[in-house]
Design a protein around this motif. Structure first.
Motif, PDB file in Angstrom:
ATOM      1  N   ILE A   1       0.848  -1.184   0.000  1.00 16.27           N
ATOM      2  CA  ILE A   1       0.000   0.000   0.000  1.00 16.27           C
ATOM      3  C   ILE A   1       0.888   1.239   0.000  1.00 16.27           C
ATOM      4  O   ILE A   1       2.074   1.169   0.338  1.00 16.27           O
ATOM      5  N   ASN A   2       0.331   2.371  -0.368  1.00 16.44           N
ATOM      6  CA  ASN A   2       1.068   3.628  -0.355  1.00 16.44           C
ATOM      7  C   ASN A   2       1.410   4.025   1.081  1.00 16.44           C
ATOM      8  O   ASN A   2       0.618   3.812   2.007  1.00 16.44           O
ATOM      9  N   ASP A   3       2.574   4.633   1.287  1.00 14.60           N
ATOM     10  CA  ASP A   3       3.001   4.955   2.650  1.00 14.60           C
ATOM     11  C   ASP A   3       2.086   5.972   3.333  1.00 14.60           C
ATOM     12  O   ASP A   3       1.812   5.867   4.530  1.00 14.60           O
ATOM     13  N   PHE A   4       1.574   6.952   2.581  1.00 12.75           N
ATOM     14  CA  PHE A   4       0.685   7.919   3.222  1.00 12.75           C
ATOM     15  C   PHE A   4      -0.727   7.379   3.382  1.00 12.75           C
ATOM     16  O   PHE A   4      -1.475   7.839   4.253  1.00 12.75           O
ATOM     17  N   GLU A   5      -1.095   6.396   2.601  1.00 18.27           N
ATOM     18  CA  GLU A   5      -2.332   5.674   2.870  1.00 18.27           C
ATOM     19  C   GLU A   5      -2.236   4.991   4.236  1.00 18.27           C
ATOM     20  O   GLU A   5      -3.170   5.030   5.048  1.00 18.27           O
ATOM     21  N   ALA A   6      -1.073   4.388   4.513  1.00 19.90           N
ATOM     22  CA  ALA A   6      -0.847   3.769   5.820  1.00 19.90           C
ATOM     23  C   ALA A   6      -0.888   4.818   6.927  1.00 19.90           C
ATOM     24  O   ALA A   6      -1.457   4.584   8.002  1.00 19.90           O
ATOM     25  N   LEU A   7      -0.301   5.990   6.678  1.00 19.90           N
ATOM     26  CA  LEU A   7      -0.322   7.052   7.686  1.00 19.90           C
ATOM     27  C   LEU A   7      -1.743   7.534   7.948  1.00 19.90           C
ATOM     28  O   LEU A   7      -2.081   7.893   9.084  1.00 19.90           O
ATOM     29  N   ALA A   8      -2.582   7.561   6.927  1.00 18.69           N
ATOM     30  CA  ALA A   8      -3.972   7.962   7.136  1.00 18.69           C
ATOM     31  C   ALA A   8      -4.671   6.988   8.083  1.00 18.69           C
ATOM     32  O   ALA A   8      -5.430   7.397   8.976  1.00 18.69           O
ATOM     33  N   TRP A   9      -4.419   5.684   7.895  1.00 21.45           N
ATOM     34  CA  TRP A   9      -4.990   4.697   8.815  1.00 21.45           C
ATOM     35  C   TRP A   9      -4.381   4.828  10.207  1.00 21.45           C
ATOM     36  O   TRP A   9      -5.071   4.647  11.228  1.00 21.45           O
ATOM     37  N   GLY A  10      -3.090   5.133  10.280  1.00 20.83           N
ATOM     38  CA  GLY A  10      -2.412   5.189  11.567  1.00 20.83           C
ATOM     39  C   GLY A  10      -2.676   6.456  12.355  1.00 20.83           C
ATOM     40  O   GLY A  10      -2.613   6.453  13.588  1.00 20.83           O
ATOM     41  N   ALA A  11      -2.968   7.564  11.669  1.00 18.85           N
ATOM     42  CA  ALA A  11      -3.136   8.851  12.351  1.00 18.85           C
ATOM     43  C   ALA A  11      -4.232   8.792  13.413  1.00 18.85           C
ATOM     44  O   ALA A  11      -4.123   9.421  14.476  1.00 18.85           O
TER      45      ALA A  11
END
Length: 338
Positions: free
Chosen positions: A116-126
């Motif tokens: 997955i895209n790294d900022f997609e992961a950050l959106a889930w993690g935020a």
């Protein structure tokens, strides 16, 4: 032999009802971070962290193999967040010579495995990052809990994503390459910066200014505008001098960097309807946090003409949690499992 027995014992324990252990990764243009993840009481738990410069290994597969081979428990699946667009399960990282695919990763025994895209992961993690793991850049303490949140930030490149939420508890993260959208000048100085960079690049994206290499582009453009010479070749030297002497030319560069970041963050908030909050991620913001707080960031974020009242109600925060993308990758991994 003892290590093999230990791994076998842990695997048996997992098979008898403990949370499954999966691989999660966050791989950017400069660094690769990996961990083992388990889901405990509905929240991801990260263990056995490892981080190393991407250049340590010649290929993406070699880097993943080195981590997996050193794990006390060998994961048999996982999710890896990478800095680039995923196409048909494959990625050619934007700011790195590394490339890989889900099919290639399966040769390590990882199945299922997902990129997955790294900022997609950050959106889930935020959404999992709270309290002292966040630093406020202005606005209210909380945003609309049913509205989207936006995650963006400068590092080796500039990433953008959003987590779309509704009143029924539904959520979906948007993979994006928003860092490659066009840069929009907001005053006469930025008109000149744009003109100078257009001469060099033709089309000028946000990432040409708001990232590590972009900071160097910005510094050189401002030096040209002022009729000065600049011999700095490392963007880290710009931030170091700016933090030591905010009134120096480097200080002026970093202040302009923060101002443009505020403008871009505001544009992305408007574009995504991020009334739930805007989160600044990436490697640069935490390192310049006191400077960023004192900069024009929030003023430029709110300066959106008729929509100023709309912007005032949106909280802005810097993510300080070092493994937020790994938390997001773990959310995706275990959601996929279920």
């Amino acid at each position: 032999m003892a290590a093999l027995k230990e791994r076998a014992a842990v695997r048996r324990t997992i098979g008898q009802g403990e949370a499954r252990t999966l691989l999660v990764g966050d791989v950017g243009g400069t660094n690769a971070r990996f961990a083992l993840a388990r889901m405990i009481d509905g929240r991801p738990l990260l263990e056995h962290h490892e981080s190393f410069p991407a250049e340590t290994h010649p290929t993406f597969l070699d880097g993943v193999r080195a981590f997996v081979d050193g794990c006390p428990v060998k994961p048999d699946g996982g999710v890896l967040a990478v800095a680039g667009p995923i196409t048909d399960g494959a990625v050619d990282l934007t700011n790195s010579p590394w490339r890989t695919s889900e099919t290639e990763l399966q040769t390590l025994g990882l199945n299922p495995v997902r990129l997955i895209n790294d900022f997609e992961a950050l959106a889930w993690g935020a959404a999992l990052v709270t309290g002292p793991e966040l630093a406020s850049l202005g606005g209210p303490a909380e945003g609309d809990p049913h509205a989207a949140i936006a995650v963006l930030g400068p590092g080796t490149g500039f990433g953008v994503s959003a987590l779309v939420r509704d009143s029924h508890g539904n959520e979906v993260a948007m993979p994006s390459e928003g860092g490659h959208a066009c840069f929009a000048a907001n005053d006469a100085v930025e008109d000149e910066i744009l003109r100078i960079l257009r001469r060099r690049y033709g089309r000028v994206s946000i990432e040409r200014l708001i990232c590590g290499p972009g900071l160097l582009n910005l510094h050189r453009a401002l030096a040209e505008i002022d009729g000065r010479q600049s011999h700095i070749e490392d963007p880290a030297l710009i931030t170091t001098e700016a933090l030591e002497n905010p009134n120096s030319p480097c200080g002026a560069t970093l202040a302009r960097f923060c101002a443009i970041l505020g403008c871009v963050a505001g544009d992305i908030a408007l574009t995504t309807g991020a009334r739930g909050g805007v989160y600044i991620a990436g490697g640069i913001a935490p390192r310049i946090l006191p400077f960023l707080k004192a900069s024009p960031f929030r003023e430029r974020f709110e300066r959106k003409g008729r929509y100023e009242d709309y912007m005032v109600a949106i909280p802005t925060n810097v993510i300080l949690h070092k493994h937020a993308a790994l938390l997001g990758a773990a959310r995706v991994a275990f959601t996929k499992e279920n």
